[in-house]
Design a protein around this motif. Structure first.
Motif, PDB file in Angstrom:
ATOM      1  N   GLU A 136      52.895 -36.956 -32.812  1.00  0.00           N
ATOM      2  CA  GLU A 136      52.794 -35.693 -32.091  1.00  0.00           C
ATOM      3  C   GLU A 136      53.328 -35.847 -30.676  1.00  0.00           C
ATOM      4  OE1 GLU A 136      48.785 -33.921 -34.340  1.00  0.00           O
ATOM      5  OE2 GLU A 136      48.690 -34.492 -32.218  1.00  0.00           O
ATOM      6  N   SER A 137      54.051 -34.835 -30.212  1.00  0.00           N
ATOM      7  CA  SER A 137      54.495 -34.805 -28.816  1.00  0.00           C
ATOM      8  C   SER A 137      53.595 -33.856 -28.039  1.00  0.00           C
ATOM      9  CB  SER A 137      55.953 -34.366 -28.722  1.00  0.00           C
ATOM     10  OG  SER A 137      56.138 -33.087 -29.290  1.00  0.00           O
ATOM     11  N   LYS A 138      53.398 -34.190 -26.748  1.00  0.00           N
ATOM     12  CA  LYS A 138      52.480 -33.417 -25.913  1.00  0.00           C
ATOM     13  C   LYS A 138      53.130 -33.104 -24.571  1.00  0.00           C
ATOM     14  CE  LYS A 138      48.968 -33.692 -28.802  1.00  0.00           C
ATOM     15  NZ  LYS A 138      48.359 -32.491 -29.442  1.00  0.00           N
ATOM     16  N   ARG A 139      52.744 -31.955 -24.002  1.00  0.00           N
ATOM     17  CA  ARG A 139      53.144 -31.585 -22.638  1.00  0.00           C
ATOM     18  C   ARG A 139      51.895 -31.217 -21.857  1.00  0.00           C
ATOM     19  NH1 ARG A 139      57.463 -28.978 -25.426  1.00  0.00           N
ATOM     20  NH2 ARG A 139      56.281 -27.022 -25.449  1.00  0.00           N
ATOM     21  N   ARG A 140      51.739 -31.805 -20.683  1.00  0.00           N
ATOM     22  CA  ARG A 140      50.588 -31.528 -19.829  1.00  0.00           C
ATOM     23  C   ARG A 140      51.072 -31.207 -18.416  1.00  0.00           C
ATOM     24  NH1 ARG A 140      47.072 -31.254 -24.058  1.00  0.00           N
ATOM     25  NH2 ARG A 140      47.060 -33.177 -25.256  1.00  0.00           N
ATOM     26  N   GLY A 141      50.482 -30.205 -17.797  1.00  0.00           N
ATOM     27  CA  GLY A 141      50.777 -29.896 -16.413  1.00  0.00           C
ATOM     28  C   GLY A 141      49.662 -30.400 -15.517  1.00  0.00           C
ATOM     29  N   ILE A 142      50.006 -31.185 -14.492  1.00  0.00           N
ATOM     30  CA  ILE A 142      49.017 -31.756 -13.578  1.00  0.00           C
ATOM     31  C   ILE A 142      49.310 -31.252 -12.175  1.00  0.00           C
ATOM     32  CG2 ILE A 142      48.056 -33.891 -12.632  1.00  0.00           C
ATOM     33  CD1 ILE A 142      48.921 -35.267 -15.233  1.00  0.00           C
ATOM     34  N   ALA A 143      48.399 -30.451 -11.616  1.00  0.00           N
ATOM     35  CA  ALA A 143      48.580 -29.873 -10.289  1.00  0.00           C
ATOM     36  C   ALA A 143      48.292 -30.926  -9.219  1.00  0.00           C
ATOM     37  CB  ALA A 143      47.662 -28.674 -10.114  1.00  0.00           C
ATOM     38  N   LEU A 144      49.183 -31.024  -8.248  1.00  0.00           N
ATOM     39  CA  LEU A 144      49.035 -31.999  -7.164  1.00  0.00           C
ATOM     40  C   LEU A 144      48.385 -31.319  -5.959  1.00  0.00           C
ATOM     41  CD1 LEU A 144      52.518 -33.753  -7.418  1.00  0.00           C
ATOM     42  CD2 LEU A 144      50.345 -34.497  -8.402  1.00  0.00           C
ATOM     43  N   GLN A 145      47.230 -30.766  -6.139  1.00  0.00           N
ATOM     44  CA  GLN A 145      46.562 -30.053  -5.058  1.00  0.00           C
ATOM     45  C   GLN A 145      45.901 -31.021  -4.086  1.00  0.00           C
ATOM     46  OE1 GLN A 145      43.877 -27.396  -7.048  1.00  0.00           O
ATOM     47  NE2 GLN A 145      45.481 -26.001  -7.736  1.00  0.00           N
ATOM     48  N   ASP A 146      46.057 -30.712  -2.787  1.00  0.00           N
ATOM     49  CA  ASP A 146      45.395 -31.471  -1.721  1.00  0.00           C
ATOM     50  C   ASP A 146      45.816 -32.940  -1.672  1.00  0.00           C
ATOM     51  OD1 ASP A 146      43.906 -29.175  -1.096  1.00  0.00           O
ATOM     52  OD2 ASP A 146      42.429 -29.673  -2.629  1.00  0.00           O
ATOM     53  N   LEU A 147      47.005 -33.247  -2.188  1.00  0.00           N
ATOM     54  CA  LEU A 147      47.508 -34.613  -2.092  1.00  0.00           C
ATOM     55  C   LEU A 147      48.512 -34.707  -0.951  1.00  0.00           C
ATOM     56  CD1 LEU A 147      48.121 -35.803  -5.760  1.00  0.00           C
ATOM     57  CD2 LEU A 147      46.202 -36.343  -4.269  1.00  0.00           C
ATOM     58  N   GLY A 148      48.404 -35.757  -0.158  1.00  0.00           N
ATOM     59  CA  GLY A 148      49.341 -35.970   0.928  1.00  0.00           C
ATOM     60  C   GLY A 148      50.607 -36.644   0.441  1.00  0.00           C
ATOM     61  N   VAL A 149      51.574 -36.728   1.344  1.00  0.00           N
ATOM     62  CA  VAL A 149      52.813 -37.435   1.030  1.00  0.00           C
ATOM     63  C   VAL A 149      52.497 -38.905   0.749  1.00  0.00           C
ATOM     64  CG1 VAL A 149      55.002 -38.204   2.016  1.00  0.00           C
ATOM     65  CG2 VAL A 149      54.236 -35.852   2.375  1.00  0.00           C
ATOM     66  N   GLY A 150      53.124 -39.459  -0.275  1.00  0.00           N
ATOM     67  CA  GLY A 150      52.888 -40.858  -0.598  1.00  0.00           C
ATOM     68  C   GLY A 150      53.236 -41.172  -2.036  1.00  0.00           C
ATOM     69  N   THR A 151      52.880 -42.373  -2.453  1.00  0.00           N
ATOM     70  CA  THR A 151      53.162 -42.863  -3.796  1.00  0.00           C
ATOM     71  C   THR A 151      51.859 -42.987  -4.571  1.00  0.00           C
ATOM     72  OG1 THR A 151      55.080 -44.101  -2.987  1.00  0.00           O
ATOM     73  CG2 THR A 151      54.223 -44.720  -5.134  1.00  0.00           C
ATOM     74  N   TYR A 152      51.854 -42.443  -5.782  1.00  0.00           N
ATOM     75  CA  TYR A 152      50.648 -42.412  -6.600  1.00  0.00           C
ATOM     76  C   TYR A 152      50.952 -42.994  -7.979  1.00  0.00           C
ATOM     77  CZ  TYR A 152      49.096 -39.185  -2.987  1.00  0.00           C
ATOM     78  OH  TYR A 152      48.770 -38.621  -1.777  1.00  0.00           O
ATOM     79  N   ARG A 153      49.888 -43.454  -8.631  1.00  0.00           N
ATOM     80  CA  ARG A 153      50.028 -43.985  -9.997  1.00  0.00           C
ATOM     81  C   ARG A 153      49.290 -43.073 -10.971  1.00  0.00           C
ATOM     82  NH1 ARG A 153      51.849 -48.485 -12.340  1.00  0.00           N
ATOM     83  NH2 ARG A 153      52.233 -49.421 -10.296  1.00  0.00           N
ATOM     84  N   LEU A 154      50.057 -42.539 -11.928  1.00  0.00           N
ATOM     85  CA  LEU A 154      49.503 -41.694 -12.981  1.00  0.00           C
ATOM     86  C   LEU A 154      49.231 -42.572 -14.202  1.00  0.00           C
ATOM     87  CD1 LEU A 154      48.963 -38.751 -14.093  1.00  0.00           C
ATOM     88  CD2 LEU A 154      51.340 -38.821 -14.891  1.00  0.00           C
ATOM     89  N   THR A 155      48.004 -42.533 -14.703  1.00  0.00           N
ATOM     90  CA  THR A 155      47.615 -43.327 -15.865  1.00  0.00           C
ATOM     91  C   THR A 155      47.110 -42.409 -16.967  1.00  0.00           C
ATOM     92  OG1 THR A 155      46.963 -45.188 -14.446  1.00  0.00           O
ATOM     93  CG2 THR A 155      46.132 -45.190 -16.706  1.00  0.00           C
ATOM     94  N   LEU A 156      47.647 -42.576 -18.172  1.00  0.00           N
ATOM     95  CA  LEU A 156      47.201 -41.799 -19.329  1.00  0.00           C
ATOM     96  C   LEU A 156      46.725 -42.764 -20.403  1.00  0.00           C
ATOM     97  CD1 LEU A 156      48.774 -38.601 -20.760  1.00  0.00           C
ATOM     98  CD2 LEU A 156      48.112 -40.431 -22.319  1.00  0.00           C
TER      99      LEU A 156
END
Length: 269
Positions: A226-246
């Protein structure tokens, strides 16, 4: 040639007198059935200001770029490579900061690949050799619980890739706005139809453990792949580098698999 050495030799570093300053990403996707190869998807963006724009035979403005892609399977030592030249049309009217964007595909047997890309403007000394920091994973549809790489895209970008009949949003610039949304596409395999699966998504600032976002949901599998699509809102996040883990877990068993992706949040001037 030097380009061949750069694509085929791990210890060889290729230097160009002038830089194109490209942004290069790579993703691994599975085959759609057990005997099918997977795909290594290379997404690129090159600033127009670093290119020499030529006149094509039909008087359109164009740029010729040569791409050489090398992928080394860390488990088997098998090396794959591709060499292609693309003639890319340039719009007559361009804004400051415009880029040429697109993608390349390379068929790949199941494996975990270190990817290198050499890109050069044809008949020019300008180019770059890029060694991607994270390996990409391909696999064949089968009984093992699997996750593809996480492809992160933006709705305001018009670059699309098609996985079978599924449209996939891309983000060739590899940046997101602080108040934007990350559109995540991924493929999960080895599912048991009728079985419940729990998906957990977390977002942390790179180099830190504190979770800035955490969400979890459960779904019953309908198919083995199965293929999936998810939308993740970046609310209240400052400029920078982040790690997304699923993380994907089969409820009631120990079967689990996880993938990560770096998210660059950037505020243009």
């Amino acid at each position: 040639s030097d380009m061949e050495l750069a694509a085929h030799t791990d210890g060889y570093v290729l230097f160009f007198p002038a830089n194109l300053f490209p942004t290069i990403q790579a993703y691994g996707l599975p085959g759609l059935h057990p005997t099918a190869d997977g795909t290594i998807l290379v997404v690129y963006s090159v600033p127009l200001e670093n290119l020499i724009i030529e006149k094509a035979p039909d008087s359109l403005r164009a740029v010729s770029l040569r791409f050489r892609v090398s992928a080394l399977d860390s488990t088997t030592g098998q090396r794959l490579w591709a060499d292609t030249t693309r003639l890319l049309q340039v719009p007559r009217q361009t804004r400051t900061g415009s880029h040429l964007v697109g993608y390349l595909e390379m068929r790949a047997p199941p494996g975990s690949y270190a990817v290198r890309v050499a890109v050069q403007q044809t008949d020019s000394s300008a180019g770059n050799a890029v060694i991607l920091p994270e390996q990409v994973v391909t696999w064949a549809a089968g009984p093992a619980l699997e996750l593809s790489d996480l492809i992160t895209g933006r709705h305001d970008d018009n670059t699309l890739y098609w996985f079978g009949q599924e449209p996939v949003l891309l983000n060739p610039l590899d940046t997101f706005l602080p108040d934007g949304t990350v559109e995540v596409f991924y493929v999960q395999g080895g599912l048991r139809p009728g079985q419940m699966y729990r998906t957990t998504v977390t977002l942390t600032r790179s180099g830190k453990d504190k979770r800035l976002l955490s969400l979890s949901f459960e779904e019953v599998a309908q198919h083995g792949l199965e293929s999936k699509r998810r939308g993740i809102a970046l609310q209240d996040l400052g400029v920078g580098t982040y790690r997304l883990t699923l993380t994907l877990q089969e409820v009631g068993t120990t079967r689990t698999v996880q993938r990560q992706r770096i998210i660059n949040v950037f505020q243009p001037k």
